[in-house]
Enzyme design. Structure first.
Site, short mmCIF file in Angstrom:
data_model
loop_
_atom_site.label_atom_id
_atom_site.label_comp_id
_atom_site.label_asym_id
_atom_site.label_seq_id
_atom_site.Cartn_x
_atom_site.Cartn_y
_atom_site.Cartn_z
N ASP A 116 -0.04 5.07 0.83
CA ASP A 116 -0.20 6.09 1.87
C ASP A 116 -0.43 5.47 3.24
O ASP A 116 -1.34 4.67 3.44
CB ASP A 116 -1.37 7.01 1.51
CG ASP A 116 -1.18 7.65 0.16
OD1 ASP A 116 -0.11 8.23 -0.07
OD2 ASP A 116 -2.10 7.56 -0.69
N ASP A 160 0.86 -1.17 0.00
CA ASP A 160 0.00 0.00 0.00
C ASP A 160 0.91 1.24 0.00
O ASP A 160 2.06 1.17 0.45
CB ASP A 160 -0.89 -0.04 1.25
CG ASP A 160 -1.67 1.24 1.45
OD1 ASP A 160 -2.42 1.62 0.53
OD2 ASP A 160 -1.52 1.86 2.52
#
Length: 228
Positions: free
Chosen positions: A51, A49
């Site tokens: 952020d 992922d």
């Protein structure tokens, strides 16, 4: 993590037929990487992922100047690359669908992340809003499956590393393994539900690679963790 949200309920509106954005990173992209050999149990790919996992979460960020790497991210990625494991990014970017970001801005932020953390084999981005009902926005599995297909990796030998439950749900739905690296925004129930957790990215990578050995990647100067 990006902004939290849920996929639109079935039947609420037609699902989006357009898929995620995919583009090769500075590592040369899918054509330049192949699932590694090496010792049994080594992941064929690790998908991160963006952020809240690789970089600090700045909602709807389109400014490369605001990108800040998370602690231990650079070292964790270096260990995976040294072990021959392709690394890629899978990211929800609903700011595009909301009209707050352009693809050019998303790609500029990606370029800045690579300048800080090194090259990735692939970037896979969902540009849709939660209400669009697409199949690629995490927690749906489409983003993970698309990245695996582009990399030539078996989802069952792929790992997804993220900071919220949607990342792990996407991994589970795709048949991949999920590792949660909690942050202050991670909900307690998400931590309790996670089969695998790590205190930071370096801990997550040590968990995946296991103890260094003759057939494994180059030893970490401060080894730890357990095989996954």
């Amino acid at each position: 993590m990006t902004a939290r949200g849920t996929t639109a309920p079935a039947g609420s509106r037609p699902a989006r037929s357009d898929g995620p954005w995919l583009w090769p990173g500075g590592a040369g992209g899918p054509a330049a990487v192949r699932p590694p050999g090496g010792r049994p149990g080594l992941p064929q790919a690790v998908l991160f992922d963006r952020d809240g996992t690789l970089v600090a979460d700045v909602p709807y960020n389109g400014d490369p100047g605001r990108v800040r790497a998370m602690p231990t991210a650079r070292r964790a990625l270096r260990l995976l690359r040294a072990g021959g494991v392709p690394v890629a990014v899978v990211s929800n970017q609903s700011g595009v669908g909301r009209g707050l970001l352009t693809r050019r801005q998303v790609e500029a932020v990606a370029a800045r992340i690579e300048a800080l953390l090194g090259p990735f084999a692939l970037w896979a981005v969902c540009p849709h809003r939660p209400a669009d009902g697409c199949g690629c926005r995490k927690p749906a599995p489409g983003l993970v499956l698309a990245a695996c297909a582009a990399l030539g990796a078996d989802p069952r030998r792929t790992v997804v590393v993220g900071d919220i439950g949607a990342d792990l749900s996407a991994a589970r739905a795709a048949g991949a393994t999920g590792v949660l690296v909690p942050t202050p925004v991670t909900r307690p129930e998400e931590v309790r539900a996670a089969a695998l957790t790590a205190p930071d990215l370096l801990g997550a990578v040590r968990l995946l690679l296991g103890p260094p050995g003759a057939d494994g990647p180059a030893p970490d100067p401060d080894p730890g963790g357990a095989p996954w």
